[in-house]
Write a protein that holds these residues in place. Structure first.
Motif, PDB file in Angstrom:
ATOM      1  N   PHE A   1       0.815  -1.192  -0.023  1.00 30.15           N
ATOM      2  CA  PHE A   1      -0.109  -0.001  -0.050  1.00 30.15           C
ATOM      3  C   PHE A   1       0.836   1.291  -0.036  1.00 30.15           C
ATOM      4  CE2 PHE A   1       0.681  -0.876   4.671  1.00 30.15           C
ATOM      5  CZ  PHE A   1       0.780   0.295   5.063  1.00 30.15           C
ATOM      6  N   TRP A   2       0.179   2.390  -0.499  1.00 35.13           N
ATOM      7  CA  TRP A   2       0.761   3.636  -0.594  1.00 35.13           C
ATOM      8  C   TRP A   2      -0.389   4.581   0.356  1.00 35.13           C
ATOM      9  CZ3 TRP A   2       5.701   4.972  -2.474  1.00 35.13           C
ATOM     10  CH2 TRP A   2       6.271   4.079  -3.280  1.00 35.13           C
ATOM     11  N   PHE A   3       0.143   5.705   0.724  1.00 35.94           N
ATOM     12  CA  PHE A   3      -0.847   6.779   1.176  1.00 35.94           C
ATOM     13  C   PHE A   3      -0.461   8.121   0.563  1.00 35.94           C
ATOM     14  CE2 PHE A   3       1.970   6.171   4.804  1.00 35.94           C
ATOM     15  CZ  PHE A   3       1.830   7.458   5.267  1.00 35.94           C
ATOM     16  N   THR A   4      -1.434   8.862   0.418  1.00 37.39           N
ATOM     17  CA  THR A   4      -0.993  10.271  -0.149  1.00 37.39           C
ATOM     18  C   THR A   4      -1.608  11.391   0.941  1.00 37.39           C
ATOM     19  OG1 THR A   4      -3.230  10.767  -1.117  1.00 37.39           O
ATOM     20  CG2 THR A   4      -1.571   9.484  -2.497  1.00 37.39           C
ATOM     21  N   ASN A   5      -1.061  12.650   0.741  1.00 34.14           N
ATOM     22  CA  ASN A   5      -1.412  13.708   1.645  1.00 34.14           C
ATOM     23  C   ASN A   5      -2.560  14.758   0.916  1.00 34.14           C
ATOM     24  OD1 ASN A   5       0.167  15.084  -0.158  1.00 34.14           O
ATOM     25  ND2 ASN A   5       1.147  16.205   1.345  1.00 34.14           N
ATOM     26  N   GLY A   6      -3.293  14.226  -0.268  1.00 38.54           N
ATOM     27  CA  GLY A   6      -4.144  14.693  -0.796  1.00 38.54           C
ATOM     28  C   GLY A   6      -4.539  13.816  -2.254  1.00 38.54           C
ATOM     29  N   HIS A   7      -5.466  14.671  -2.717  1.00 37.23           N
ATOM     30  CA  HIS A   7      -5.815  13.780  -4.164  1.00 37.23           C
ATOM     31  C   HIS A   7      -4.820  13.070  -5.018  1.00 37.23           C
ATOM     32  CE1 HIS A   7      -7.982  12.789  -7.534  1.00 37.23           C
ATOM     33  NE2 HIS A   7      -9.163  13.108  -7.194  1.00 37.23           N
ATOM     34  N   ALA A   8      -4.817  12.013  -4.977  1.00 39.41           N
ATOM     35  CA  ALA A   8      -3.532  11.194  -5.763  1.00 39.41           C
ATOM     36  C   ALA A   8      -3.372  11.873  -7.068  1.00 39.41           C
ATOM     37  CB  ALA A   8      -3.947   9.723  -5.648  1.00 39.41           C
ATOM     38  N   PHE A   9      -4.232  12.243  -7.785  1.00 41.27           N
ATOM     39  CA  PHE A   9      -4.011  12.656  -9.285  1.00 41.27           C
ATOM     40  C   PHE A   9      -3.143  14.178  -9.272  1.00 41.27           C
ATOM     41  CE2 PHE A   9      -5.120  14.605 -13.363  1.00 41.27           C
ATOM     42  CZ  PHE A   9      -4.636  13.786 -13.948  1.00 41.27           C
ATOM     43  N   SER A  10      -3.517  14.886  -8.094  1.00 44.77           N
ATOM     44  CA  SER A  10      -2.854  16.203  -8.062  1.00 44.77           C
ATOM     45  C   SER A  10      -1.428  16.092  -8.082  1.00 44.77           C
ATOM     46  CB  SER A  10      -3.205  16.816  -6.913  1.00 44.77           C
ATOM     47  OG  SER A  10      -2.668  18.178  -6.620  1.00 44.77           O
ATOM     48  N   ARG A  11      -0.710  17.050  -8.695  1.00 42.41           N
ATOM     49  CA  ARG A  11       0.704  16.897  -8.820  1.00 42.41           C
ATOM     50  C   ARG A  11       1.213  17.709  -7.211  1.00 42.41           C
ATOM     51  NH1 ARG A  11       2.706  13.673 -12.198  1.00 42.41           N
ATOM     52  NH2 ARG A  11       1.384  13.446 -14.017  1.00 42.41           N
ATOM     53  N   LEU A  12       0.504  18.243  -6.629  1.00 47.36           N
ATOM     54  CA  LEU A  12       0.945  18.918  -5.261  1.00 47.36           C
ATOM     55  C   LEU A  12       0.801  17.779  -4.251  1.00 47.36           C
ATOM     56  CD1 LEU A  12      -1.500  22.122  -5.554  1.00 47.36           C
ATOM     57  CD2 LEU A  12       1.134  21.877  -5.774  1.00 47.36           C
ATOM     58  N   SER A  13       0.212  16.667  -4.636  1.00 50.05           N
ATOM     59  CA  SER A  13       0.122  15.657  -3.462  1.00 50.05           C
ATOM     60  C   SER A  13       1.420  14.995  -3.467  1.00 50.05           C
ATOM     61  CB  SER A  13      -0.941  14.771  -3.558  1.00 50.05           C
ATOM     62  OG  SER A  13      -2.254  15.567  -3.346  1.00 50.05           O
ATOM     63  N   HIS A  14       1.837  14.164  -2.375  1.00 48.97           N
ATOM     64  CA  HIS A  14       3.219  13.384  -1.957  1.00 48.97           C
ATOM     65  C   HIS A  14       2.552  12.226  -1.611  1.00 48.97           C
ATOM     66  CE1 HIS A  14       5.654  16.799  -2.010  1.00 48.97           C
ATOM     67  NE2 HIS A  14       4.812  17.601  -1.314  1.00 48.97           N
ATOM     68  N   PHE A  15       3.189  11.003  -2.253  1.00 51.40           N
ATOM     69  CA  PHE A  15       3.048   9.784  -2.253  1.00 51.40           C
ATOM     70  C   PHE A  15       4.107   9.019  -0.851  1.00 51.40           C
ATOM     71  CE2 PHE A  15       1.657  10.146  -6.258  1.00 51.40           C
ATOM     72  CZ  PHE A  15       0.424   9.408  -6.505  1.00 51.40           C
TER      73      PHE A  15
ATOM     74  N   ASP B   1      -7.452  23.999  -2.237  1.00 53.41           N
ATOM     75  CA  ASP B   1      -6.586  23.217  -1.843  1.00 53.41           C
ATOM     76  C   ASP B   1      -6.923  22.467  -0.568  1.00 53.41           C
ATOM     77  OD1 ASP B   1      -3.605  22.426  -2.320  1.00 53.41           O
ATOM     78  OD2 ASP B   1      -3.400  23.000  -0.271  1.00 53.41           O
ATOM     79  N   LEU B   2      -8.064  22.992   0.055  1.00 56.36           N
ATOM     80  CA  LEU B   2      -8.671  22.023   1.328  1.00 56.36           C
ATOM     81  C   LEU B   2      -9.179  20.930   0.493  1.00 56.36           C
ATOM     82  CD1 LEU B   2      -9.677  22.028   4.206  1.00 56.36           C
ATOM     83  CD2 LEU B   2     -11.722  23.499   3.233  1.00 56.36           C
ATOM     84  N   ARG B   3     -10.053  21.053  -0.274  1.00 58.86           N
ATOM     85  CA  ARG B   3     -10.691  19.962  -1.173  1.00 58.86           C
ATOM     86  C   ARG B   3      -9.656  18.867  -1.452  1.00 58.86           C
ATOM     87  NH1 ARG B   3     -13.669  22.507  -3.818  1.00 58.86           N
ATOM     88  NH2 ARG B   3     -12.623  22.724  -5.796  1.00 58.86           N
ATOM     89  N   ARG B   4      -8.472  19.438  -1.896  1.00 61.62           N
ATOM     90  CA  ARG B   4      -7.288  18.521  -2.205  1.00 61.62           C
ATOM     91  C   ARG B   4      -6.966  17.462  -1.028  1.00 61.62           C
ATOM     92  NH1 ARG B   4      -2.016  17.937  -1.902  1.00 61.62           N
ATOM     93  NH2 ARG B   4      -1.783  19.859  -0.972  1.00 61.62           N
ATOM     94  N   ARG B   5      -6.596  18.200  -0.056  1.00 64.57           N
ATOM     95  CA  ARG B   5      -5.837  17.573   1.191  1.00 64.57           C
ATOM     96  C   ARG B   5      -7.146  16.881   1.925  1.00 64.57           C
ATOM     97  NH1 ARG B   5      -5.404  22.060   4.351  1.00 64.57           N
ATOM     98  NH2 ARG B   5      -5.938  23.625   2.971  1.00 64.57           N
ATOM     99  N   LYS B   6      -8.295  17.359   1.722  1.00 65.28           N
ATOM    100  CA  LYS B   6      -9.386  16.509   2.326  1.00 65.28           C
ATOM    101  C   LYS B   6      -9.386  15.054   1.584  1.00 65.28           C
ATOM    102  CE  LYS B   6     -14.356  16.446   2.786  1.00 65.28           C
ATOM    103  NZ  LYS B   6     -14.496  15.695   4.316  1.00 65.28           N
ATOM    104  N   GLU B   7      -9.002  14.826   0.167  1.00 65.17           N
ATOM    105  CA  GLU B   7      -9.192  13.720  -0.362  1.00 65.17           C
ATOM    106  C   GLU B   7      -7.710  12.843  -0.332  1.00 65.17           C
ATOM    107  OE1 GLU B   7     -12.079  14.125  -3.871  1.00 65.17           O
ATOM    108  OE2 GLU B   7     -10.972  15.950  -4.037  1.00 65.17           O
ATOM    109  N   ALA B   8      -7.086  12.979   0.734  1.00 65.53           N
ATOM    110  CA  ALA B   8      -6.002  11.969   0.809  1.00 65.53           C
ATOM    111  C   ALA B   8      -6.497  10.629   0.581  1.00 65.53           C
ATOM    112  CB  ALA B   8      -5.454  12.293   2.290  1.00 65.53           C
ATOM    113  N   GLU B   9      -5.757   9.757   0.096  1.00 59.06           N
ATOM    114  CA  GLU B   9      -6.039   8.436  -0.552  1.00 59.06           C
ATOM    115  C   GLU B   9      -5.092   7.292   0.356  1.00 59.06           C
ATOM    116  OE1 GLU B   9      -6.942   7.935  -4.497  1.00 59.06           O
ATOM    117  OE2 GLU B   9      -6.955  10.054  -4.723  1.00 59.06           O
ATOM    118  N   PHE B  10      -5.774   6.227   0.440  1.00 55.38           N
ATOM    119  CA  PHE B  10      -4.902   5.044   0.838  1.00 55.38           C
ATOM    120  C   PHE B  10      -5.148   4.016  -0.225  1.00 55.38           C
ATOM    121  CE2 PHE B  10      -4.060   0.953   2.979  1.00 55.38           C
ATOM    122  CZ  PHE B  10      -3.363   1.339   3.921  1.00 55.38           C
ATOM    123  N   LEU B  11      -4.032   3.754  -0.786  1.00 56.36           N
ATOM    124  CA  LEU B  11      -3.967   2.942  -2.051  1.00 56.36           C
ATOM    125  C   LEU B  11      -3.620   1.775  -1.719  1.00 56.36           C
ATOM    126  CD1 LEU B  11      -2.396   5.877  -4.110  1.00 56.36           C
ATOM    127  CD2 LEU B  11      -4.601   5.265  -4.056  1.00 56.36           C
TER     128      LEU B  11
END
Length: 208
Positions: free
Chosen positions: A112-126, A156-166
């Motif tokens: 698994f991986w997880f992100t600190n925002g919507h996984a498609f966004s280039r601003l998010s980290h894996f 950006d709040l919305r991006r961070r809200k959508e953090a993902e667990f993959l």
């Protein structure tokens, strides 16, 4: 800062009601899996789903190779599905949450991986599994639990809200701790289909 208990850190995945009987038997499966559901009913914006094929993880695999979960209910994606933004409207009575926990995925020894925002966004980290013990400090939990994410000022709040667990493999049915539904009538239907009553919870507040 206190460490999050991973067995108390839930993972949320929304799917169509018609997929639940199969999930309860075979788990949540990838489209390329030998156990994939031939009668799977998709939800969501197909254009966005297709775009996820273009986003590669540090593993070299595309997002579409992973089963995504979120860390809270009432995600913007669910709002779009219920209201029909970019996709067909789906009644909340036809939507079911499959709930697992971070610890369940770890105990099953799944990649698994997880992100600190919507996984498609280039601003998010894996982050890979080696960082899981630091998850409390890596994610914005205030954003994840904030329901006031609407409006252009909250992009950006919305991006961070959508953090993902993959999850990079099929998720066994044994990893699903419970199913959350919109109404008692939906709970009754799941019970009739063979799911234990104590694994089904009614939470209309998890919907829009």
């Amino acid at each position: 800062m206190a460490r999050l208990r991973l067995d108390k850190t839930p993972l949320f995945r929304v799917t169509h009601f018609d997929n639940i009987k199969y999930i309860a038997e075979k788990g949540i499966t990838h489209v390329s899996s030998p156990d994939s559901n031939e009668n799977y009913v998709p939800i969501g914006n197909n254009a966005i789903i297709d775009k996820r094929k273009e986003r590669l993880l540090p593993s070299g695999r595309p997002l579409t190779d992973y089963i995504p979960f979120h860390f809270a209910p009432r995600m913007p994606m669910l709002y779009a599905i219920q209201k029909g933004y970019g996709t067909e409207v789906v009644d909340p009575r036809r939507l079911v949450y499959c709930i697992s926990t971070v610890q369940q995925i770890m105990d099953a020894e799944l990649e698994f991986w997880f992100t600190n925002g919507h996984a498609f966004s280039r601003l998010s980290h894996f982050y890979d599994s080696s960082r899981i013990r630091k998850i409390r400090g890596l994610l914005d939990w205030d954003a994840i639990t904030d329901n006031g994410w609407g409006g252009s000022e909250n992009t950006d709040l919305r991006r961070r809200k959508e953090a993902e667990f993959l999850v990079g493999a099929d998720v066994p049915a044994t990893c699903i701790t419970e199913y959350i539904v919109y109404s008692p009538s939906v709970k009754d239907k799941l019970f009739v289909s063979g799911i234990d009553d104590d694994k089904i919870r009614v939470e209309p507040g998890y919907y829009f």
